[in-house]
Design a protein around this motif. Structure first.
Motif, PDB file in Angstrom:
ATOM      1  N   LEU A 269       0.839  -1.204   0.000  1.00 50.14           N
ATOM      2  CA  LEU A 269       0.000   0.000   0.000  1.00 50.14           C
ATOM      3  C   LEU A 269       0.877   1.258   0.000  1.00 50.14           C
ATOM      4  N   ASP A 270       1.973   1.223   0.762  1.00 47.14           N
ATOM      5  CA  ASP A 270       2.885   2.367   0.804  1.00 47.14           C
ATOM      6  C   ASP A 270       3.535   2.628  -0.554  1.00 47.14           C
ATOM      7  N   LEU A 271       3.704   1.565  -1.335  1.00 48.00           N
ATOM      8  CA  LEU A 271       4.281   1.722  -2.671  1.00 48.00           C
ATOM      9  C   LEU A 271       3.276   2.358  -3.622  1.00 48.00           C
ATOM     10  N   GLY A 272       2.031   2.430  -3.157  1.00 41.73           N
ATOM     11  CA  GLY A 272       0.998   3.021  -4.008  1.00 41.73           C
ATOM     12  C   GLY A 272       0.401   2.020  -4.977  1.00 41.73           C
ATOM     13  N   VAL A 273       0.438   0.738  -4.610  1.00 38.00           N
ATOM     14  CA  VAL A 273      -0.180  -0.280  -5.453  1.00 38.00           C
ATOM     15  C   VAL A 273      -1.643   0.095  -5.646  1.00 38.00           C
ATOM     16  N   GLU A 274      -2.114  -0.031  -6.866  1.00 34.34           N
ATOM     17  CA  GLU A 274      -3.493   0.318  -7.184  1.00 34.34           C
ATOM     18  C   GLU A 274      -4.427  -0.564  -6.366  1.00 34.34           C
ATOM     19  N   VAL A 275      -5.105   0.042  -5.406  1.00 34.35           N
ATOM     20  CA  VAL A 275      -6.037  -0.738  -4.604  1.00 34.35           C
ATOM     21  C   VAL A 275      -7.410  -0.382  -5.066  1.00 34.35           C
ATOM     22  N   ASN A 276      -8.062  -1.375  -5.563  1.00 36.27           N
ATOM     23  CA  ASN A 276      -9.427  -1.180  -5.966  1.00 36.27           C
ATOM     24  C   ASN A 276     -10.221  -1.618  -4.769  1.00 36.27           C
ATOM     25  N   LEU A 277     -10.064  -0.955  -3.637  1.00 38.06           N
ATOM     26  CA  LEU A 277     -10.535  -1.465  -2.357  1.00 38.06           C
ATOM     27  C   LEU A 277     -11.828  -2.246  -2.485  1.00 38.06           C
TER      28      LEU A 277
ATOM     29  N   ALA B 123      -6.868  -7.081  10.673  1.00 38.70           N
ATOM     30  CA  ALA B 123      -6.451  -5.724  10.311  1.00 38.70           C
ATOM     31  C   ALA B 123      -7.294  -4.718  11.092  1.00 38.70           C
ATOM     32  N   ASP B 124      -6.691  -3.592  11.393  1.00 37.41           N
ATOM     33  CA  ASP B 124      -7.375  -2.544  12.141  1.00 37.41           C
ATOM     34  C   ASP B 124      -8.269  -1.753  11.185  1.00 37.41           C
ATOM     35  N   PRO B 125      -9.598  -1.746  11.418  1.00 35.60           N
ATOM     36  CA  PRO B 125     -10.485  -1.009  10.495  1.00 35.60           C
ATOM     37  C   PRO B 125     -10.216   0.498  10.535  1.00 35.60           C
ATOM     38  N   ASN B 126      -9.495   0.960  11.558  1.00 41.43           N
ATOM     39  CA  ASN B 126      -9.195   2.387  11.671  1.00 41.43           C
ATOM     40  C   ASN B 126      -7.768   2.736  11.266  1.00 41.43           C
ATOM     41  N   ALA B 127      -7.065   1.785  10.637  1.00 37.77           N
ATOM     42  CA  ALA B 127      -5.701   2.061  10.177  1.00 37.77           C
ATOM     43  C   ALA B 127      -5.745   3.176   9.132  1.00 37.77           C
ATOM     44  N   THR B 128      -4.713   4.042   9.147  1.00 35.12           N
ATOM     45  CA  THR B 128      -4.706   5.172   8.222  1.00 35.12           C
ATOM     46  C   THR B 128      -3.551   5.075   7.231  1.00 35.12           C
ATOM     47  N   ASP B 129      -3.708   5.768   6.097  1.00 35.97           N
ATOM     48  CA  ASP B 129      -2.620   5.836   5.119  1.00 35.97           C
ATOM     49  C   ASP B 129      -1.828   7.132   5.330  1.00 35.97           C
TER      50      ASP B 129
ATOM     51  N   LEU C 154     -12.616   3.603   5.621  1.00 35.49           N
ATOM     52  CA  LEU C 154     -13.962   4.189   5.685  1.00 35.49           C
ATOM     53  C   LEU C 154     -14.012   5.540   4.963  1.00 35.49           C
ATOM     54  N   HIS C 155     -12.931   6.322   5.041  1.00 35.37           N
ATOM     55  CA  HIS C 155     -12.871   7.588   4.286  1.00 35.37           C
ATOM     56  C   HIS C 155     -13.004   7.291   2.792  1.00 35.37           C
ATOM     57  N   ARG C 156     -12.215   6.306   2.325  1.00 37.60           N
ATOM     58  CA  ARG C 156     -12.220   6.005   0.884  1.00 37.60           C
ATOM     59  C   ARG C 156     -13.559   5.435   0.427  1.00 37.60           C
ATOM     60  N   ALA C 157     -14.090   4.519   1.232  1.00 34.41           N
ATOM     61  CA  ALA C 157     -15.373   3.907   0.871  1.00 34.41           C
ATOM     62  C   ALA C 157     -16.484   4.952   0.849  1.00 34.41           C
TER      63      ALA C 157
ATOM     64  N   ALA D  97     -15.447   0.287  12.773  1.00 26.27           N
ATOM     65  CA  ALA D  97     -14.640   1.387  12.244  1.00 26.27           C
ATOM     66  C   ALA D  97     -15.178   2.682  12.846  1.00 26.27           C
ATOM     67  N   SER D  98     -14.284   3.594  13.166  1.00 24.13           N
ATOM     68  CA  SER D  98     -14.707   4.857  13.771  1.00 24.13           C
ATOM     69  C   SER D  98     -15.251   5.798  12.700  1.00 24.13           C
ATOM     70  N   THR D  99     -16.455   6.337  12.940  1.00 20.41           N
ATOM     71  CA  THR D  99     -17.081   7.213  11.943  1.00 20.41           C
ATOM     72  C   THR D  99     -16.549   8.639  12.004  1.00 20.41           C
ATOM     73  N   ASN D 100     -15.870   9.013  13.100  1.00 17.90           N
ATOM     74  CA  ASN D 100     -15.477  10.410  13.251  1.00 17.90           C
ATOM     75  C   ASN D 100     -13.981  10.684  13.203  1.00 17.90           C
ATOM     76  N   ILE D 101     -13.193   9.719  12.698  1.00 15.08           N
ATOM     77  CA  ILE D 101     -11.752   9.960  12.529  1.00 15.08           C
ATOM     78  C   ILE D 101     -11.562  11.024  11.446  1.00 15.08           C
ATOM     79  N   GLN D 102     -10.652  11.971  11.712  1.00 21.50           N
ATOM     80  CA  GLN D 102     -10.375  13.020  10.729  1.00 21.50           C
ATOM     81  C   GLN D 102      -9.070  12.741   9.999  1.00 21.50           C
TER      82      GLN D 102
END
Length: 177
Positions: A60-68, A81-87, A94-97, A114-119
């Motif tokens: 993901l850090d390499l920027g592999v095309e993720v078609n989440l 995996a942590d549903p609240n992990a960030t890039d 959840l931001h992307r979805a 997943a947290s709905t209010n993470i900024q």
């Protein structure tokens, strides 16, 4: 290649968790990161299905095309995996979805708490992004699951201020019950 899961070496390394070998392989030829095997699966698919989160993060850090896609997200979540992990931009799946209006994935992430209010780095919550892209169903779902319509982003705008017309009214109605 006896007993391997895939006809692509980098996929096998991802599946068996051989992080160092995989890293050397990909750093010598970046195109391998996105190479698909006979089943159209990438190293990312294989790393997810085996639960190798270090390899997933590297790809993901390499920027592999993720078609989440739902299946990748589900595999990751099922493997701890942590549903609240960030890039890098501090945004979560959840931001992307939410920005894409991927209702099934949003539902899946919410079920995994997943947290709905993470900024993110711009101060946007998933709801800001859903409102900005006019993803009505996504926005409705987020608010029904506790997303705040009052959090301000770095431009001092709330999701309610970003929501256009009828979407804003709809969200207000849900919150006010």
């Amino acid at each position: 290649m006896e007993g391997s899961v895939s006809n692509v070496e980098v996929c096998n390394l991802a599946y068996t968790g051989q992080f160092e070998e995989l890293k050397q392989c990909i750093l010598s030829d970046k195109t391998l990161a996105c190479k698909t095997d006979q089943d159209q699966r990438t190293a990312l698919h294989w790393a997810c299905s085996a639960g190798h989160t270090d390899i997933v993060q590297f790809l993901l850090d390499l920027g592999v095309e993720v078609n989440l896609q739902d299946d990748i997200a589900l595999l990751l979540l099922e493997n701890g995996a942590d549903p609240n992990a960030t890039d890098k931009l501090e945004s979560t799946p959840l931001h992307r979805a939410s920005a894409k209006g991927n209702y099934r994935l949003i539902l899946l992430l919410l079920k995994q708490s997943a947290s709905t209010n993470i900024q993110d780095s711009q101060g946007n919550t998933p709801l800001h992004l859903a409102c900005d892209e006019e993803r009505v169903e996504a926005a409705k779902l987020l608010v029904e699951h506790g997303a705040s319509i009052y959090i301000e982003n770095k431009e001092e705008k709330t999701p309610l201020q970003i929501a256009k017309g009828s979407l804003g009214n709809l969200l207000r109605r849900i919150v006010e019950g």
